[in-house]
Design a protein around this motif. Sequence first.
Motif, mmCIF file in Angstrom:
data_model
loop_
_atom_site.group_PDB
_atom_site.id
_atom_site.type_symbol
_atom_site.label_atom_id
_atom_site.label_comp_id
_atom_site.label_asym_id
_atom_site.label_seq_id
_atom_site.Cartn_x
_atom_site.Cartn_y
_atom_site.Cartn_z
ATOM 1 N N LYS A 21 0.828 -1.220 0.000
ATOM 2 C CA LYS A 21 0.000 0.000 0.000
ATOM 3 C C LYS A 21 0.860 1.267 0.000
ATOM 4 O O LYS A 21 0.598 2.195 -0.758
ATOM 5 N N GLY A 22 1.859 1.305 0.894
ATOM 6 C CA GLY A 22 2.723 2.489 0.989
ATOM 7 C C GLY A 22 3.455 2.719 -0.320
ATOM 8 O O GLY A 22 3.455 3.824 -0.880
ATOM 9 N N THR A 23 4.059 1.665 -0.846
ATOM 10 C CA THR A 23 4.802 1.726 -2.108
ATOM 11 C C THR A 23 3.899 2.221 -3.234
ATOM 12 O O THR A 23 4.248 3.145 -3.965
ATOM 13 N N LEU A 102 -5.415 7.823 -0.333
ATOM 14 C CA LEU A 102 -5.358 7.371 1.061
ATOM 15 C C LEU A 102 -4.611 6.046 1.148
ATOM 16 O O LEU A 102 -4.904 5.119 0.388
ATOM 17 N N ASP A 103 -3.637 5.991 2.040
ATOM 18 C CA ASP A 103 -2.938 4.735 2.347
ATOM 19 C C ASP A 103 -3.613 4.204 3.611
ATOM 20 O O ASP A 103 -3.246 4.577 4.699
ATOM 21 N N ARG A 104 -4.638 3.389 3.434
ATOM 22 C CA ARG A 104 -5.560 2.898 4.461
ATOM 23 C C ARG A 104 -6.584 3.970 4.849
ATOM 24 O O ARG A 104 -6.262 5.147 4.934
ATOM 25 N N ARG A 161 10.871 -6.892 4.994
ATOM 26 C CA ARG A 161 11.780 -6.002 4.252
ATOM 27 C C ARG A 161 11.603 -4.540 4.634
ATOM 28 O O ARG A 161 12.311 -3.673 4.136
ATOM 29 N N LYS A 162 10.575 -4.271 5.461
ATOM 30 C CA LYS A 162 10.273 -2.863 5.762
ATOM 31 C C LYS A 162 11.346 -2.218 6.615
ATOM 32 O O LYS A 162 11.973 -2.869 7.444
ATOM 33 N N ALA A 163 11.504 -0.921 6.431
ATOM 34 C CA ALA A 163 12.396 -0.139 7.294
ATOM 35 C C ALA A 163 11.734 0.001 8.658
ATOM 36 O O ALA A 163 10.533 -0.240 8.804
HETATM 37 MG MG MG Z 1 2.294 0.824 4.916
#
Ligand code: MG
Length: 233
Positions: A21-23, A102-104, A161-163
Amino acid sequence: MWGWLVVAVLIDIEGVDGAGKGTQSRRLVERIRASGRSCALVGFPRYDATWFGRAVGRFLNGAFGQLDDVHPFLVSLLFAGDRFESREELARALATHDVVVLDRYVASNKAHQGAKASGPERLELVAAIDHLEHGLYGLPRPDRVILLDLAVSTAQELVGRKAARSYTEKAADLQEADGPYLEKVASLYRELAAGDASWRVVGCEQAGALRDIECIGDEIWRLASELLPGAAS
Ligand code: MG
Ligand code: ADP
């Protein structure tokens, strides 16, 4: 005073933790801007920006007990409260841009809390969240909800893999670590998508392999651009 002067098209990107979603929401914003339209990105939960957002972070860190210790109805009030506190900012974004991505959003609350209930209670919870957020709080409904769909096991690999995130020191928070729970979330997401004409499902895997970020992004752009001002209908 605040009020809703909605000018923008509202596009919500949904999916389980790690779905992309973020990407994809960042890429979509860039693409909309490159097409000459103004676009704002708003992501929920706003862990660092609202009082309720901080409470959500504490919940996801286990400060109120394990996932099952807190009734999902009570949990839903925290996530909804974060959006209640954010309504002025959202209203401003909607009044001053062509598109808001919107990201969520509300659908995440429905899928994540509804997934913890079973039988008739599941849909009652979904309806209660809809009433609270869109009814009582007056939050606008998205014009399009895009669900990023993939196997939960794949999504969990991507979470790895997320920061580092601001609200948790753990590699995966309480929800992200719980596979069987995320399976129920994924299945309720699919149910919500099937029952609402404003939803579209983007399959992120093909023949058991994850599709490229660019390829998924192209499909999302196609689904979003249908709604954009100035787009050929
Ligand atoms: Mg996210
Ligand atoms: P979400 O916001 O849904 O939790 P993210 O966008 O943060 O998911 O993605 C999680 C991780 O997976 C990130 O490191 C991201 O770069 C990576 N990722 C997302 N989509 C893909 C994809 N299609 N192929 C490979 N890696 C991906």
